[in-house]
Design a protein around this motif. Structure first.
Motif, mmCIF file in Angstrom:
data_model
loop_
_atom_site.group_PDB
_atom_site.id
_atom_site.type_symbol
_atom_site.label_atom_id
_atom_site.label_comp_id
_atom_site.label_asym_id
_atom_site.label_seq_id
_atom_site.Cartn_x
_atom_site.Cartn_y
_atom_site.Cartn_z
ATOM 1 N N GLU A 129 34.272 -3.640 -42.205
ATOM 2 C CA GLU A 129 33.991 -2.966 -40.889
ATOM 3 C C GLU A 129 35.393 -3.116 -40.187
ATOM 4 O O GLU A 129 36.051 -4.119 -39.870
ATOM 5 C CB GLU A 129 33.014 -3.957 -40.279
ATOM 6 N N VAL A 130 35.827 -1.929 -39.937
ATOM 7 C CA VAL A 130 37.367 -1.836 -39.276
ATOM 8 C C VAL A 130 36.969 -1.430 -37.743
ATOM 9 O O VAL A 130 36.156 -0.537 -37.435
ATOM 10 C CB VAL A 130 37.955 -0.646 -39.967
ATOM 11 N N PRO A 131 37.793 -2.225 -36.889
ATOM 12 C CA PRO A 131 37.567 -1.770 -35.414
ATOM 13 C C PRO A 131 38.076 -0.391 -35.123
ATOM 14 O O PRO A 131 39.244 -0.334 -35.897
ATOM 15 C CB PRO A 131 38.562 -3.113 -34.691
ATOM 16 N N ALA A 132 37.954 0.045 -34.478
ATOM 17 C CA ALA A 132 38.307 1.655 -33.935
ATOM 18 C C ALA A 132 39.741 1.673 -33.590
ATOM 19 O O ALA A 132 40.327 2.681 -34.263
ATOM 20 C CB ALA A 132 37.611 2.468 -32.999
ATOM 21 N N HIS A 133 40.258 0.720 -33.050
ATOM 22 C CA HIS A 133 41.697 0.530 -32.716
ATOM 23 C C HIS A 133 42.389 0.553 -33.957
ATOM 24 O O HIS A 133 43.540 0.955 -33.932
ATOM 25 C CB HIS A 133 41.820 -0.860 -31.987
ATOM 26 N N GLU A 134 42.183 -0.221 -35.180
ATOM 27 C CA GLU A 134 42.779 -0.210 -36.351
ATOM 28 C C GLU A 134 42.864 1.233 -36.956
ATOM 29 O O GLU A 134 43.801 1.325 -37.740
ATOM 30 C CB GLU A 134 42.176 -1.212 -37.544
ATOM 31 N N VAL A 135 41.742 1.892 -36.812
ATOM 32 C CA VAL A 135 42.001 3.352 -37.450
ATOM 33 C C VAL A 135 43.213 4.036 -36.828
ATOM 34 O O VAL A 135 44.061 4.771 -37.465
ATOM 35 C CB VAL A 135 40.520 3.978 -37.359
ATOM 36 N N GLY A 136 43.099 4.098 -35.393
ATOM 37 C CA GLY A 136 44.433 4.642 -34.556
ATOM 38 C C GLY A 136 45.366 4.194 -35.166
ATOM 39 O O GLY A 136 46.672 4.808 -35.254
ATOM 40 N N MET A 137 45.736 2.770 -35.142
ATOM 41 C CA MET A 137 46.949 2.157 -35.895
ATOM 42 C C MET A 137 47.252 2.718 -37.126
ATOM 43 O O MET A 137 48.605 2.999 -37.379
ATOM 44 C CB MET A 137 46.877 0.678 -35.654
ATOM 45 N N ALA A 138 46.416 2.852 -38.105
ATOM 46 C CA ALA A 138 46.547 3.390 -39.226
ATOM 47 C C ALA A 138 47.081 4.746 -39.230
ATOM 48 O O ALA A 138 47.534 5.511 -40.362
ATOM 49 C CB ALA A 138 45.327 3.148 -40.279
ATOM 50 N N ILE A 139 46.649 5.683 -38.245
ATOM 51 C CA ILE A 139 47.047 6.950 -38.201
ATOM 52 C C ILE A 139 48.671 6.852 -37.745
ATOM 53 O O ILE A 139 49.236 8.091 -38.435
ATOM 54 C CB ILE A 139 45.999 7.831 -37.066
ATOM 55 N N ALA A 170 51.453 5.504 -38.290
ATOM 56 C CA ALA A 170 52.609 5.615 -39.394
ATOM 57 C C ALA A 170 52.974 6.790 -40.109
ATOM 58 O O ALA A 170 53.691 7.653 -40.261
ATOM 59 C CB ALA A 170 52.618 4.430 -40.192
ATOM 60 N N PRO A 171 51.749 7.166 -40.733
ATOM 61 C CA PRO A 171 51.720 8.579 -41.580
ATOM 62 C C PRO A 171 51.976 9.888 -40.786
ATOM 63 O O PRO A 171 52.561 10.806 -41.079
ATOM 64 C CB PRO A 171 50.337 8.763 -42.185
ATOM 65 N N LEU A 172 51.350 9.769 -39.476
ATOM 66 C CA LEU A 172 51.681 11.041 -38.569
ATOM 67 C C LEU A 172 53.066 11.065 -37.975
ATOM 68 O O LEU A 172 53.664 12.121 -37.957
ATOM 69 C CB LEU A 172 50.686 10.721 -37.154
ATOM 70 N N ARG A 173 53.702 9.850 -37.797
ATOM 71 C CA ARG A 173 55.461 9.623 -37.462
ATOM 72 C C ARG A 173 56.087 10.351 -38.753
ATOM 73 O O ARG A 173 57.144 11.148 -38.470
ATOM 74 C CB ARG A 173 55.739 8.368 -37.315
#
Length: 162
Positions: free
Chosen positions: A99-109, A111-114
């Motif tokens: 179960e991943v907090p929604a905030h962590e999904v954004g954090m995971a986005i 680095a690869p987006l950069r």
């Protein structure tokens, strides 16, 4: 498990193997009614916990939807976005989240987006991190420039005995 050929519910497992580096199980099955064989793959459900406490299954498409807006007008293809979605899901699964907090999904986005597109990254980060002024943009751009300088001019590593 329903047989994909005759829809009968009585099937039996012939063989089970770990797949995707332990992230899934592949099962070879046989239908007791029609005798045909088929394979199934079981994968752990990744669940996103929203700020409200509600949960929903993780979907790459939903994760990529916000990124797509940030990439509008940028030279980023749908294939690039699909790869980014895969990277995000792999990163979350790699961290062992069930179960991943929604905030962590954004954090995971981030680095690869950069890596994909700095302008899209700044757009996404400005919304995700709630930038409030031009100073916030300037600070983030300064970080990007500093990281780029380190990548292009790495410091020599000192190998002294102390």
């Amino acid at each position: 498990m329903h047989c994909p050929y005759c829809r009968h519910t009585d099937t039996r497992v012939l063989d089970s193997r770990v797949a995707d580096d332990g992230g899934a199980i592949r099962r070879r099955r046989s239908c007791n009614e029609c005798g045909k064989r088929f394979s199934t793959v079981e994968q752990m459900q990744l669940v996103v916990v929203k700020r409200s406490g509600a949960t929903e299954p993780f979907t790459r498409e939903k994760a990529v939807a916000g990124v797509r807006k940030a990439c509008k007008g940028r030279p980023v293809s749908e294939d690039d976005l699909a790869c980014l979605g895969q990277q995000v899901e792999d990163a979350l699964r790699g961290e062992g989240w069930a179960e991943v907090p929604a905030h962590e999904v954004g954090m995971a986005i981030l680095a690869p987006l950069r890596e994909l597109d700095e302008v899209a990254y700044l757009r996404f980060a400005s919304v995700y991190r709630a930038f409030e002024s031009a100073d916030d943009f300037e600070a983030e751009i300064a970080v990007l420039r500093a990281e780029r300088a380190v990548e292009h001019h790495p410091q020599p590593v000192s190998v002294d005995g102390g």
